[in-house]
Design a protein around this motif. Structure first.
Motif, PDB file in Angstrom:
ATOM      1  N   ARG A 307       0.836  -1.206   0.000  1.00  0.00           N
ATOM      2  CA  ARG A 307       0.000   0.000   0.000  1.00  0.00           C
ATOM      3  C   ARG A 307       0.868   1.253   0.000  1.00  0.00           C
ATOM      4  NH1 ARG A 307      -1.416   3.117   4.065  1.00  0.00           N
ATOM      5  NH2 ARG A 307      -0.641   1.586   5.585  1.00  0.00           N
ATOM      6  N   LEU A 308       1.947   1.256   0.760  1.00  0.00           N
ATOM      7  CA  LEU A 308       2.844   2.420   0.788  1.00  0.00           C
ATOM      8  C   LEU A 308       3.501   2.624  -0.572  1.00  0.00           C
ATOM      9  CD1 LEU A 308       4.689   1.845   4.197  1.00  0.00           C
ATOM     10  CD2 LEU A 308       2.492   2.973   3.775  1.00  0.00           C
ATOM     11  N   VAL A 309       3.972   1.532  -1.159  1.00  0.00           N
ATOM     12  CA  VAL A 309       4.609   1.635  -2.466  1.00  0.00           C
ATOM     13  C   VAL A 309       3.626   2.182  -3.491  1.00  0.00           C
ATOM     14  CG1 VAL A 309       5.727   0.336  -4.323  1.00  0.00           C
ATOM     15  CG2 VAL A 309       6.188  -0.261  -1.941  1.00  0.00           C
ATOM     16  N   HIS A 310       2.411   1.672  -3.477  1.00  0.00           N
ATOM     17  CA  HIS A 310       1.414   2.109  -4.460  1.00  0.00           C
ATOM     18  C   HIS A 310       1.115   3.602  -4.329  1.00  0.00           C
ATOM     19  CE1 HIS A 310      -1.973   2.333  -7.073  1.00  0.00           C
ATOM     20  NE2 HIS A 310      -2.849   2.465  -6.092  1.00  0.00           N
ATOM     21  N   VAL A 311       0.980   4.090  -3.109  1.00  0.00           N
ATOM     22  CA  VAL A 311       0.719   5.519  -2.913  1.00  0.00           C
ATOM     23  C   VAL A 311       1.878   6.348  -3.470  1.00  0.00           C
ATOM     24  CG1 VAL A 311       0.459   7.354  -1.206  1.00  0.00           C
ATOM     25  CG2 VAL A 311      -0.789   5.207  -0.924  1.00  0.00           C
ATOM     26  N   LEU A 312       3.104   5.992  -3.097  1.00  0.00           N
ATOM     27  CA  LEU A 312       4.264   6.770  -3.528  1.00  0.00           C
ATOM     28  C   LEU A 312       4.476   6.664  -5.035  1.00  0.00           C
ATOM     29  CD1 LEU A 312       6.751   5.873  -0.640  1.00  0.00           C
ATOM     30  CD2 LEU A 312       5.331   7.926  -0.873  1.00  0.00           C
ATOM     31  N   TRP A 313       4.290   5.477  -5.582  1.00  0.00           N
ATOM     32  CA  TRP A 313       4.530   5.233  -7.011  1.00  0.00           C
ATOM     33  C   TRP A 313       3.485   5.948  -7.865  1.00  0.00           C
ATOM     34  CZ3 TRP A 313       8.729   2.265  -8.587  1.00  0.00           C
ATOM     35  CH2 TRP A 313       8.788   1.931  -9.945  1.00  0.00           C
ATOM     36  N   SER A 314       2.221   5.711  -7.554  1.00  0.00           N
ATOM     37  CA  SER A 314       1.154   6.252  -8.402  1.00  0.00           C
ATOM     38  C   SER A 314       1.089   7.774  -8.329  1.00  0.00           C
ATOM     39  CB  SER A 314      -0.196   5.634  -8.020  1.00  0.00           C
ATOM     40  OG  SER A 314      -0.573   5.984  -6.706  1.00  0.00           O
ATOM     41  N   THR A 315       1.292   8.353  -7.143  1.00  0.00           N
ATOM     42  CA  THR A 315       1.222   9.813  -7.036  1.00  0.00           C
ATOM     43  C   THR A 315       2.425  10.471  -7.708  1.00  0.00           C
ATOM     44  OG1 THR A 315       2.245   9.721  -4.827  1.00  0.00           O
ATOM     45  CG2 THR A 315      -0.171   9.800  -4.935  1.00  0.00           C
ATOM     46  N   ALA A 316       3.587   9.804  -7.689  1.00  0.00           N
ATOM     47  CA  ALA A 316       4.752  10.366  -8.371  1.00  0.00           C
ATOM     48  C   ALA A 316       4.512  10.441  -9.878  1.00  0.00           C
ATOM     49  CB  ALA A 316       5.985   9.519  -8.072  1.00  0.00           C
ATOM     50  N   PHE A 317       3.956   9.383 -10.447  1.00  0.00           N
ATOM     51  CA  PHE A 317       3.652   9.409 -11.879  1.00  0.00           C
ATOM     52  C   PHE A 317       2.507  10.382 -12.182  1.00  0.00           C
ATOM     53  CE2 PHE A 317       6.260   5.610 -12.067  1.00  0.00           C
ATOM     54  CZ  PHE A 317       6.856   5.722 -13.322  1.00  0.00           C
ATOM     55  N   ALA A 318       1.531  10.460 -11.273  1.00  0.00           N
ATOM     56  CA  ALA A 318       0.436  11.408 -11.478  1.00  0.00           C
ATOM     57  C   ALA A 318       0.964  12.841 -11.486  1.00  0.00           C
ATOM     58  CB  ALA A 318      -0.620  11.231 -10.380  1.00  0.00           C
ATOM     59  N   GLU A 342      -5.133   6.411 -10.843  1.00  0.00           N
ATOM     60  CA  GLU A 342      -5.248   6.042  -9.431  1.00  0.00           C
ATOM     61  C   GLU A 342      -4.500   7.034  -8.556  1.00  0.00           C
ATOM     62  OE1 GLU A 342      -4.689   1.896  -8.340  1.00  0.00           O
ATOM     63  OE2 GLU A 342      -5.014   1.311 -10.422  1.00  0.00           O
ATOM     64  N   GLY A 343      -3.346   7.502  -9.028  1.00  0.00           N
ATOM     65  CA  GLY A 343      -2.569   8.462  -8.258  1.00  0.00           C
ATOM     66  C   GLY A 343      -3.314   9.765  -8.029  1.00  0.00           C
ATOM     67  N   PHE A 344      -4.110  10.178  -9.000  1.00  0.00           N
ATOM     68  CA  PHE A 344      -4.887  11.405  -8.865  1.00  0.00           C
ATOM     69  C   PHE A 344      -5.888  11.336  -7.715  1.00  0.00           C
ATOM     70  CE2 PHE A 344      -4.279  12.389 -13.640  1.00  0.00           C
ATOM     71  CZ  PHE A 344      -3.191  13.204 -13.360  1.00  0.00           C
ATOM     72  N   GLU A 345      -6.259  10.123  -7.311  1.00  0.00           N
ATOM     73  CA  GLU A 345      -7.286   9.962  -6.281  1.00  0.00           C
ATOM     74  C   GLU A 345      -6.749  10.160  -4.866  1.00  0.00           C
ATOM     75  OE1 GLU A 345     -10.539   9.549  -7.033  1.00  0.00           O
ATOM     76  OE2 GLU A 345      -9.818   9.838  -9.098  1.00  0.00           O
ATOM     77  N   PHE A 346      -5.437  10.107  -4.705  1.00  0.00           N
ATOM     78  CA  PHE A 346      -4.875  10.277  -3.364  1.00  0.00           C
ATOM     79  C   PHE A 346      -4.726  11.756  -3.016  1.00  0.00           C
ATOM     80  CE2 PHE A 346      -3.166   6.006  -4.465  1.00  0.00           C
ATOM     81  CZ  PHE A 346      -3.722   5.293  -3.411  1.00  0.00           C
ATOM     82  N   ARG A 347      -4.719  12.041  -1.714  1.00  0.00           N
ATOM     83  CA  ARG A 347      -4.539  13.403  -1.215  1.00  0.00           C
ATOM     84  C   ARG A 347      -3.096  13.603  -0.746  1.00  0.00           C
ATOM     85  NH1 ARG A 347      -8.854  13.131   3.433  1.00  0.00           N
ATOM     86  NH2 ARG A 347      -7.669  11.187   3.669  1.00  0.00           N
ATOM     87  N   GLY A 348      -2.726  14.852  -0.550  1.00  0.00           N
ATOM     88  CA  GLY A 348      -1.394  15.141  -0.047  1.00  0.00           C
ATOM     89  C   GLY A 348      -1.121  14.479   1.290  1.00  0.00           C
ATOM     90  N   THR A 349      -2.149  14.422   2.145  1.00  0.00           N
ATOM     91  CA  THR A 349      -1.960  13.797   3.454  1.00  0.00           C
ATOM     92  C   THR A 349      -1.739  12.288   3.318  1.00  0.00           C
ATOM     93  OG1 THR A 349      -4.376  13.710   3.664  1.00  0.00           O
ATOM     94  CG2 THR A 349      -3.217  15.518   4.787  1.00  0.00           C
ATOM     95  N   ASP A 350      -2.281  11.673   2.270  1.00  0.00           N
ATOM     96  CA  ASP A 350      -2.026  10.247   2.035  1.00  0.00           C
ATOM     97  C   ASP A 350      -0.547  10.023   1.736  1.00  0.00           C
ATOM     98  OD1 ASP A 350      -4.756   9.492   2.266  1.00  0.00           O
ATOM     99  OD2 ASP A 350      -5.105  10.096   0.184  1.00  0.00           O
TER     100      ASP A 350
END
Length: 466
Positions: A307-318, A342-350
């Motif tokens: 889950r941590l990897v996915h948040v960091l990976w997807s938001t970086a590409f987003a 998917e990265g667009f769906e996360f918030r900065g706090t995530d």
């Protein structure tokens, strides 16, 4: 010596033969280029081949060995750069339609260092778009095939690099690794791959996933990887995160591993793994007792950090594509496009929370290495899947997503610890890798262990039928 035998000489062997004037760098370069011309239309390991530059650099090396001064450390040794690595005057596609015709006017630090050390550049090796997945297919040139089985993936994102060295199309290959991208292709293709501690090798331009990404060598032998590392290691002002070099030399890895405390884990407590892969890797791990190590089954505490990897990976590409996404979305690989969305769906706090949790996760591994010197795992949970697919689809009855299946490799990117993948056997004719993970800044310990195992169970004599 025929072309095939020439192409499978190690860099250490080539250096010795060059110094004795028993072999010509030009002869070797010509043999490797002929092999690329013959094999690469089927393997698709290279995006761009650079025969003119290779032969010019080989002639320079030949002149150097004929002269009175000491030739550069990698003089006359053929190698490749991953097509994510900026290379002055050479097309660098990054596996993307967006940069398919990019010709940089500068060298990345790695390209610069390997050039100055005399490596004969054969060309640029295949990678998925911006290194986003564990296969090397892209919309520019398609996927790379595994030398051990056409139609199977060579892995990614440094799949072209691994396929090239295993097929005898170069001695040295440079890779990068954001979630396993050196170790995945090494494991699938039967090569040796080493991911140093984070920050030990500079990267510029920075990776999309800067704090996860590492650069390192992919070779057929541990000695050749060390030859590359001697050149690659050390800070560069263009990479603010690069760290001071720690001395490393070939003779430092030949001291054995007697007395080391080694843990073996078949699953890190959570990974879905093919039973035959576990059996093969475990048999290799047990052989460390023959090297004088104590071995027991154990793994770091903590849950699967995907889950941590996915948040960091997807938001970086987003973030990379945010300002132009609507205009370029149809030119992105469809799988990458889905990750961006998917990265667009996360918030900065995530994202901030993921970094906080990442620090806590690292400390679980730090506590583990208070008790052990090394951790051994399978490199990958299965053998190579179909070339061009984004991921296996399922493993041992469990569904997979774009990088969730790389459950043994991405934890080591989160922690920044050193790790290697080395060949340890085959399942149904496809390679299986054993991963060696060291503690904080214990790169030399990992290399010592890899070298000791290589001497106990040599793998470089294994060649695919091509």
């Amino acid at each position: 010596m025929n072309d095939t035998d020439l192409c499978y000489l190690s860099g250490v062997e080539l250096r010795r033969l060059y110094e004795r004037r028993e072999l010509s760098p030009v002869e070797v370069a010509e043999a490797v280029l002929r092999r690329i011309e013959t094999l690469d239309p089927r393997l698709n390991a290279f995006v761009t081949v650079t025969p003119e530059r290779a032969l010019a650099e080989a002639r320079d090396a030949e002149a150097a060995f004929a002269g009175d001064e000491q030739p550069s450390p990698l003089a006359g040794i053929p190698g490749s750069l991953k097509d994510l690595t900026a290379t002055r005057g050479i097309r660098t596609t990054r596996g993307s339609l967006l940069t398919a015709d990019w010709v940089p006017d500068f060298d990345a630090p790695l390209a610069e260092r390997l050039r100055d050390a005399g490596m004969v550049l054969l060309g640029k090796t295949n990678t998925p778009e911006m290194g986003w997945k564990g296969d090397s297919g892209n919309r520019v040139v398609g996927p790379t095939h595994n030398p051990w089985g056409h139609g199977r993936t060579a892995g990614g994102s440094s799949g072209g690099a691994a396929a090239a060295v295993v097929a005898g199309m170069g001695v040295l290959a440079q890779g990068t690794d954001g979630a396993g991208s050196i170790r995945i292709p090494a494991g699938f293709s039967g090569a040796f791959g080493f991911k140093p501690s984070w920050g030990r090798i500079p990267q510029h331009p920075a990776s999309v996933v800067e704090t996860l990404s590492h650069a390192g060598p992919i070779t057929r032998t541990v000695g050749d990887a060390v030859q590359m590392l001697e050149i690659m290691l050390g800070p560069d002002a263009r990479d603010r995160t690069s760290m001071p070099a720690e001395p490393l030399a070939l003779d430092e890895i030949d001291v054995g591993v007697d007395g080391l405390r080694v843990a073996w884990s078949p699953d890190l407590g959570y990974a879905a793994v093919d039973a035959q892969v576990v059996e093969t890797a475990q048999a290799a791990a047990r052989r460390f007792s023959d090297l004088g190590c104590t071995i027991e089954e154990a793994h770091p505490a903590g849950e699967d950090p995907w889950r941590l990897v996915h948040v960091l990976w997807s938001t970086a590409f987003a973030a990379t594509f945010r300002d132009q996404f609507d205009q370029i979305a149809d030119r992105l690989d469809s799988g990458l496009r889905a990750v961006v969305e998917e990265g667009f769906e996360f918030r900065g706090t995530d994202v901030a929370s993921a970094y906080i949790e990442r620090n806590a996760y690292y400390h679980q591994w730090w506590e583990f290495y208070e008790r052990y010197d090394l951790l051994l795992t399978p490199t990958l949970p299965d053998t190579a899947f179909d070339a061009g697919d984004d991921h296996p689809g399922s493993i041992a009855g469990h569904d997979t997503t774009y990088l969730s299946w790389t459950a043994f490799t991405y934890p080591v990117n989160l922690t920044g610890l050193p790790a290697a993948s080395l060949p340890c056997g085959f399942v149904d004719g496809l390679p299986v890798g054993l991963q060696i993970i060291g503690g904080w800044r214990q790169d030399l310990t990992v290399l010592r262990a890899a070298r000791a195992f290589e001497q106990l169970a040599p793998w470089s004599r294994e060649r695919p039928l091509l």
